[in-house]
Design an enzyme around this catalytic site. Structure first.
Site, PDB file in Angstrom:
ATOM      1  N   VAL A  57       3.227   0.188   4.237  1.00 60.07           N
ATOM      2  CA  VAL A  57       2.504   0.938   5.279  1.00 60.07           C
ATOM      3  C   VAL A  57       1.081   0.415   5.456  1.00 60.07           C
ATOM      4  CG1 VAL A  57       3.873   3.005   4.852  1.00 60.07           C
ATOM      5  CG2 VAL A  57       1.717   2.718   3.628  1.00 60.07           C
ATOM      6  N   ASP A  88       0.791  -1.247   0.000  1.00 62.61           N
ATOM      7  CA  ASP A  88       0.000   0.000   0.000  1.00 62.61           C
ATOM      8  C   ASP A  88       0.818   1.291   0.000  1.00 62.61           C
ATOM      9  OD1 ASP A  88      -1.882  -1.954   0.219  1.00 62.61           O
ATOM     10  OD2 ASP A  88      -2.763  -1.269   2.094  1.00 62.61           O
ATOM     11  N   GLU A 114      -4.530  -0.739  -1.221  1.00 58.61           N
ATOM     12  CA  GLU A 114      -5.855  -0.849  -0.600  1.00 58.61           C
ATOM     13  C   GLU A 114      -6.807  -0.110  -1.520  1.00 58.61           C
ATOM     14  OE1 GLU A 114      -6.057  -0.002   3.604  1.00 58.61           O
ATOM     15  OE2 GLU A 114      -8.239  -0.151   3.609  1.00 58.61           O
ATOM     16  N   LYS A 149      -6.427  -4.660  -3.205  1.00 60.14           N
ATOM     17  CA  LYS A 149      -6.958  -5.479  -2.097  1.00 60.14           C
ATOM     18  C   LYS A 149      -8.034  -4.686  -1.345  1.00 60.14           C
ATOM     19  CE  LYS A 149      -3.387  -4.502   1.435  1.00 60.14           C
ATOM     20  NZ  LYS A 149      -4.189  -3.550   2.167  1.00 60.14           N
ATOM     21  N   CYS A 163      -2.128  -2.536   7.803  1.00 58.19           N
ATOM     22  CA  CYS A 163      -2.114  -3.471   6.674  1.00 58.19           C
ATOM     23  C   CYS A 163      -0.878  -4.371   6.660  1.00 58.19           C
ATOM     24  CB  CYS A 163      -2.246  -2.707   5.368  1.00 58.19           C
ATOM     25  SG  CYS A 163      -3.887  -1.971   5.209  1.00 58.19           S
ATOM     26  N   LYS A 179      -7.577  -5.052   4.769  1.00 61.53           N
ATOM     27  CA  LYS A 179      -6.290  -4.641   5.319  1.00 61.53           C
ATOM     28  C   LYS A 179      -5.234  -5.700   4.976  1.00 61.53           C
ATOM     29  CE  LYS A 179      -8.097  -0.937   7.153  1.00 61.53           C
ATOM     30  NZ  LYS A 179      -8.085   0.269   6.313  1.00 61.53           N
TER      31      LYS A 179
HETATM   32  N1  TIU Z   1      -2.630   0.253   4.350  1.00 55.72           N
HETATM   33  C1  TIU Z   1      -3.091   0.492   5.577  1.00 55.72           C
HETATM   34  O1  TIU Z   1      -2.397   0.318   6.554  1.00 55.72           O
HETATM   35  N2  TIU Z   1      -4.387   1.015   5.681  1.00 55.72           N
HETATM   36  C2  TIU Z   1      -4.798   1.827   6.711  1.00 55.72           C
HETATM   37  O2  TIU Z   1      -5.957   2.257   6.755  1.00 55.72           O
HETATM   38  N3  TIU Z   1      -3.858   2.171   7.628  1.00 55.72           N
HETATM   39  C3  TIU Z   1      -3.981   3.044   8.672  1.00 55.72           C
HETATM   40  O3  TIU Z   1      -3.068   3.111   9.484  1.00 55.72           O
HETATM   41  N4  TIU Z   1      -5.060   3.799   8.761  1.00 55.72           N
END
Ligand code: TIU
Length: 224
Positions: free
Chosen positions: A157, A24, A72, A129, A162, A132
């Site tokens: 991240v 992501d 995401e 995807k 995720c 998460k």
């Molecule tokens: N990719 C991912 O971690 N999605 C999130 O929504 N992360 C947050 O920390 N919000």
């Protein structure tokens, strides 16, 4: 057998190359005006890992390792977004709403693109995807099976959302996972630290952690 000096102990690199999984690294999370900032976060720390991740990606490309990017992403009609996910929280902007980079977290919108320095190239996987975790409603497991991949180097991240969800999903499916600690980031430094600790506690209950300065030379020794 090449090993990586990792926490909580040596991580053995297998004969079949591990896959590099990049979770992501999309504008939605790392640039101002995306979903991450709509949730009230300062996105600067996430952008800061891009150069380090770029180095690791260059090495993986050079060694012809399988490379899997995820985003995401939801379908434009939101049919794959549970109302519970969309409505959670008190944010002004929600998934699917129009933001400065297009509709938030929607496949095909400018904000959903992976940041330019890490953009997927031909021959790499780019998986949308809706959850998460990267295994939920994606072809990830079939891809790994077809490639006979058993080991995953995980990056991206956010560490505790995720990335950790994906690592736990992978763990339950029998993959040996190593999280590259300077190639992952959180909006909350204390959550990143806690995630690294909970992954490696109890003899590596979820897997291993090591920095790219240790991972890169080991990969080059093993597969160069
Ligand atoms: N990719 C991912 O971690 N999605 C999130 O929504 N992360 C947050 O920390 N919000």
């Amino acid at each position: 057998m090449t090993t990586i000096k990792a926490t909580p102990y040596e991580y053995e690199l297998p004969e079949t190359k591990p896959a590099l999984i990049i979770i992501d690294m999309q504008r939605d999370f790392v640039e101002p005006g995306g979903f991450g900032s709509a949730l009230g976060n300062d996105v600067t720390p996430l952008m800061n890992i891009v150069p380090t991740l770029q180095k690791l990606l260059a090495v993986a490309r050079n060694l012809k390792m399988p490379i899997i990017h995820t985003r995401e992403a939801h379908l434009p009609d939101l049919s794959d977004c549970p109302p519970a996910k969309r409505l959670r929280g008190k944010s002004g902007l929600r998934i699917g709403d129009e933001g400065p980079m297009g509709r938030l977290l929607i496949d095909g919108e400018p904000g959903n693109e992976i940041v330019e320095p890490l953009a997927p190239r031909a021959g790499e996987y780019d998986l949308a995807k809706p959850g998460k975790g990267a295994f939920y409603r994606t072809p990830l497991q079939d891809i790994l099976k077809a490639l006979k991949v058993t080991h995953l180097l995980i990056t991206g991240v956010t560490t505790e959302v995720c990335v950790q969800t994906t690592m736990r999903e992978a763990n339950d499916r029998g993959y040996e996972c190593l999280l590259v600690e300077d190639c992952t980031e959180s909006y909350f430094p204390e959550f990143k630290r806690a995630t690294l600790d909970m992954i490696t506690a109890q003899g590596g209950i979820v897997g291993w952690v090591a920095p790219s300065s240790v991972v890169i030379p080991a990969l080059e020794r093993a597969y160069g």
